[in-house]
Design an enzyme around this catalytic site. Structure first.
Site, PDB file in Angstrom:
ATOM      1  N   HIS A 182      34.846  42.418  43.571  1.00  0.00           N
ATOM      2  CA  HIS A 182      35.597  43.572  43.066  1.00  0.00           C
ATOM      3  C   HIS A 182      36.731  43.857  44.021  1.00  0.00           C
ATOM      4  CE1 HIS A 182      36.488  47.632  41.650  1.00  0.00           C
ATOM      5  NE2 HIS A 182      35.918  47.225  40.520  1.00  0.00           N
ATOM      6  N   ASP A 232      30.043  44.409  35.402  1.00  0.00           N
ATOM      7  CA  ASP A 232      29.995  43.508  34.252  1.00  0.00           C
ATOM      8  C   ASP A 232      28.819  42.550  34.283  1.00  0.00           C
ATOM      9  OD1 ASP A 232      32.327  44.385  32.973  1.00  0.00           O
ATOM     10  OD2 ASP A 232      33.484  43.449  34.557  1.00  0.00           O
TER      11      ASP A 232
HETATM   12  N1  ACO Z   1      33.473  33.742  42.690  1.00  0.00           N
HETATM   13  C1  ACO Z   1      33.793  32.950  43.737  1.00  0.00           C
HETATM   14  N2  ACO Z   1      34.682  33.307  44.687  1.00  0.00           N
HETATM   15  C2  ACO Z   1      35.259  34.515  44.589  1.00  0.00           C
HETATM   16  C3  ACO Z   1      34.981  35.386  43.536  1.00  0.00           C
HETATM   17  C4  ACO Z   1      34.033  34.974  42.561  1.00  0.00           C
HETATM   18  N3  ACO Z   1      33.724  35.762  41.542  1.00  0.00           N
HETATM   19  N4  ACO Z   1      35.700  36.513  43.668  1.00  0.00           N
HETATM   20  C5  ACO Z   1      36.430  36.357  44.776  1.00  0.00           C
HETATM   21  N5  ACO Z   1      36.175  35.160  45.341  1.00  0.00           N
HETATM   22  C6  ACO Z   1      36.697  34.636  46.597  1.00  0.00           C
HETATM   23  C7  ACO Z   1      38.142  34.162  46.460  1.00  0.00           C
HETATM   24  O1  ACO Z   1      38.209  32.795  46.128  1.00  0.00           O
HETATM   25  C8  ACO Z   1      38.687  34.449  47.833  1.00  0.00           C
HETATM   26  O2  ACO Z   1      38.238  33.451  48.708  1.00  0.00           O
HETATM   27  P1  ACO Z   1      39.162  32.966  49.941  1.00  0.00           P
HETATM   28  O3  ACO Z   1      39.359  34.167  50.806  1.00  0.00           O
HETATM   29  O4  ACO Z   1      38.370  31.878  50.586  1.00  0.00           O
HETATM   30  O5  ACO Z   1      40.430  32.482  49.311  1.00  0.00           O
HETATM   31  C9  ACO Z   1      38.003  35.755  48.231  1.00  0.00           C
HETATM   32  O6  ACO Z   1      36.747  35.739  47.517  1.00  0.00           O
HETATM   33  C10 ACO Z   1      38.774  37.003  47.897  1.00  0.00           C
HETATM   34  O7  ACO Z   1      39.133  36.944  46.507  1.00  0.00           O
HETATM   35  P2  ACO Z   1      40.362  37.673  45.839  1.00  0.00           P
HETATM   36  O8  ACO Z   1      40.706  36.980  44.568  1.00  0.00           O
HETATM   37  O9  ACO Z   1      41.441  37.864  46.860  1.00  0.00           O
HETATM   38  O10 ACO Z   1      39.741  39.083  45.548  1.00  0.00           O
HETATM   39  P3  ACO Z   1      40.389  40.164  44.641  1.00  0.00           P
HETATM   40  O11 ACO Z   1      40.003  41.457  45.233  1.00  0.00           O
HETATM   41  O12 ACO Z   1      41.823  39.906  44.429  1.00  0.00           O
HETATM   42  O13 ACO Z   1      39.677  39.914  43.226  1.00  0.00           O
HETATM   43  C11 ACO Z   1      38.274  40.030  41.361  1.00  0.00           C
HETATM   44  C12 ACO Z   1      38.743  40.720  42.657  1.00  0.00           C
HETATM   45  C13 ACO Z   1      39.471  39.750  40.437  1.00  0.00           C
HETATM   46  C14 ACO Z   1      37.339  40.993  40.635  1.00  0.00           C
HETATM   47  C15 ACO Z   1      37.557  38.712  41.735  1.00  0.00           C
HETATM   48  O14 ACO Z   1      36.468  38.972  42.601  1.00  0.00           O
HETATM   49  C16 ACO Z   1      37.083  37.935  40.505  1.00  0.00           C
HETATM   50  O15 ACO Z   1      37.862  37.164  39.942  1.00  0.00           O
HETATM   51  N6  ACO Z   1      35.809  38.144  40.056  1.00  0.00           N
HETATM   52  C17 ACO Z   1      35.312  37.526  38.858  1.00  0.00           C
HETATM   53  C18 ACO Z   1      35.843  38.290  37.639  1.00  0.00           C
HETATM   54  C19 ACO Z   1      35.151  39.611  37.438  1.00  0.00           C
HETATM   55  O16 ACO Z   1      33.929  39.723  37.521  1.00  0.00           O
HETATM   56  N7  ACO Z   1      35.959  40.663  37.125  1.00  0.00           N
HETATM   57  C20 ACO Z   1      35.449  41.996  36.856  1.00  0.00           C
HETATM   58  C21 ACO Z   1      35.958  42.972  37.870  1.00  0.00           C
HETATM   59  S1  ACO Z   1      35.216  44.533  37.619  1.00  0.00           S
HETATM   60  C22 ACO Z   1      36.072  45.243  36.373  1.00  0.00           C
HETATM   61  O17 ACO Z   1      37.216  44.984  36.106  1.00  0.00           O
HETATM   62  C23 ACO Z   1      35.358  46.284  35.596  1.00  0.00           C
END
Ligand code: ACO
Length: 438
Positions: free
Chosen positions: A315, A372
């Site tokens: 998140h 979710d």
């Molecule tokens: N699975 C694997 N790796 C992940 C995930 C995941 N679900 N989420 C983040 N990471 C990793 C990234 O690859 C990154 O790794 P790195 O530092 O080695 O490059 C690190 O964690 C940080 O990730 P970001 O993308 O910078 O985190 P951000 O805060 O931008 O993204 C998000 C948040 C979009 C929710 C992301 O975690 C994601 O895509 N999750 C899956 C989709 C999801 O469940 N969305 C629902 C969000 S809740 C809502 O909207 C109600």
């Protein structure tokens, strides 16, 4: 005579330009709780610089009294009440009142509000014809973007955003009619007749009734499902300045009407990084298929060359726990038990969560199950197809969107939102006639 206390000194933050050595003092503003913010509104005027924050991860875009999130501690509060307390003791309509008006209602206030919402649930009969223009296999969110935007063509008597009474009527109409439109969208997609709302039912009961009742037989409300539905609605009611809420505020800042603004929020919510994630969670669990394949998918999630991510994990703001996910984990058990469903997806989800929470990659990056992760399992058990999940999210979030919109319009300093940019295109160059271009 008692001496007047001197006003506390304005806190400031000094920024120094390393090239010129010039400094500028910027005011620091404190909220009730949460980190202070540096007020950069005069930065350009005083330094000729803008700030650069493309995904707004470090930018407060507004003052708000609605929702507080502490991502490190995993706290979510609406108007000062924790989400745990609200899901335990309150109802969605009461939370809607709280978000919209600022305080919990007295019994008299609640009765009047419930009456107003209940008696706005029907939509103009002409709206039925809109649906016929859509393909039956259209994504329900595509239909919702269209029909909710279309509401502004029907309710001209409540479009003056400067009239508080009209703003209130529009807010009530939106909260009341979105469930009807969502249920109609579902019925249309499966080729069943629309079911008109029933004013003797509660908000959640009425929604389940409009989705699952058939004209050919009586429909019996299941209180466990209605209770879980109400909880899901409360958990999704508002979430501070996320992508869709910011979209609604930005659209509203130009003085667009509230129905159009909510349609813009629905469009933003549709994306799979936001509201589309619970649909993606179920698709992912389906793809994993069995517990023994979990390690393979964990490996893929960690592989930087593989675009696969564990859906329902991570998140932007919560970096410890998503308090909404914990409430839903319990609700998933309750619903599946009551329905006598033994869903292997729930076992896969639990095991995936267990393994991921012990894995260095997820621990280091503070990736926890988000709201979710379990909501999809509950919604599927209730009988909703995955394509409807985001629609249900939009239904609940309409309360937050319209409350945020109302708060913004009531702000005396309202101005159109207009972010700036760091331009990286070509500098000025002469126009070359087409025949001379290489
Ligand atoms: N699975 C694997 N790796 C992940 C995930 C995941 N679900 N989420 C983040 N990471 C990793 C990234 O690859 C990154 O790794 P790195 O530092 O080695 O490059 C690190 O964690 C940080 O990730 P970001 O993308 O910078 O985190 P951000 O805060 O931008 O993204 C998000 C948040 C979009 C929710 C992301 O975690 C994601 O895509 N999750 C899956 C989709 C999801 O469940 N969305 C629902 C969000 S809740 C809502 O909207 C109600």
């Amino acid at each position: 005579m008692a001496k007047e206390k001197p006003a506390p000194a304005q806190k400031t933050f000094t920024l120094t330009n390393d090239q010129t050595g010039k400094s500028v003092k910027l005011p620091v503003l404190d909220g009730t709780i949460g980190p202070p913010v540096i007020d950069v509104r005069k930065l350009y005027e005083e330094t000729g610089h803008f700030t650069f924050d493309p995904s707004f991860t470090a930018t407060g875009s507004c003052k708000s009294r609605l929702t507080y999130i502490d991502g490190e501690e995993g706290i979510l509060m609406h108007r000062g009440y924790t989400i745990e307390e609200l899901t335990k003791h309150s109802s969605f309509l009461e939370v809607a009142y709280l978000l919209l008006y600022g305080d919990l209602p007295t019994q008299k206030e609640f009765d009047a509000f419930e009456h107003n919402i209940t008696y706005h649930t029907m939509v103009h009969e002409q709206i039925n014809y809109f649906y016929r223009g859509f393909r039956r296999d259209a994504h329900p969110m595509a239909v919702m973007c269209g029909v909710v935007g279309g509401l502004s063509a029907f309710y001209h008597d409540s479009l003056d955003i400067w009239d508080p009474k009209q703003r209130e009527i529009s807010a009530h109409r939106l909260i009341a009619k979105i469930p009807t439109l969502a249920a109609m969208t579902y019925k249309y997609s499966i080729g069943q007749p629309f079911v008109y709302p029933r004013n003797d039912l509660s908000f959640a009961e009425n929604f389940l009734y409009m989705c699952f009742a058939l004209p050919a037989e009586p429909y019996k409300i299941n209180p466990v499902l209605a209770n879980a539905m109400d909880k899901i609605f409360i958990l999704h009611a508002d979430h501070e300045q996320n992508a869709s809420t910011s979209t609604v505020r930005l659209a509203g800042s130009s003085q667009a009407n509230p129905f159009a603004c909510i349609a813009s929020g629905i469009a933003s919510l549709w994306g799979k990084s936001h509201g589309g994630a619970n649909q993606e969670v179920l698709e992912m669990l389906d793809e994993i298929g069995s517990i023994d394949r979990i390690p393979e998918f964990i490996k893929r999630a960690k592989d930087k060359n593989d675009p696969f991510r564990l859906m329902g994990f991570g998140h932007r703001v919560y970096k410890n726990r998503d308090p909404r996910a914990e409430v839903l984990k319990g609700a998933a058990d309750e619903v599946l038990d009551d329905l006598g469903i033994d869903d292997p997806m729930l076992d896969i989800a639990r095991e995936l969560e267990r393994i991921a929470l012990q894995d260095e990659y997820f621990i280091e990056r503070k990736l926890f199950p988000n709201v979710d992760f379990y909501s999809g399992i509950i919604l599927r058990a209730m009988g909703f197809p995955t394509s409807m999940f985001t629609v249900l999210f939009a239904l609940a979030r309409t309360v937050g969107w319209i409350s945020q919109w109302k708060e913004m319009i009531e702000e005396p300093s309202l101005r159109i939102g207009r972010p700036r940019q760091l331009y990286t295109g070509p500098a000025q160059r002469p126009y070359v006639p087409i025949a001379k271009r290489k």
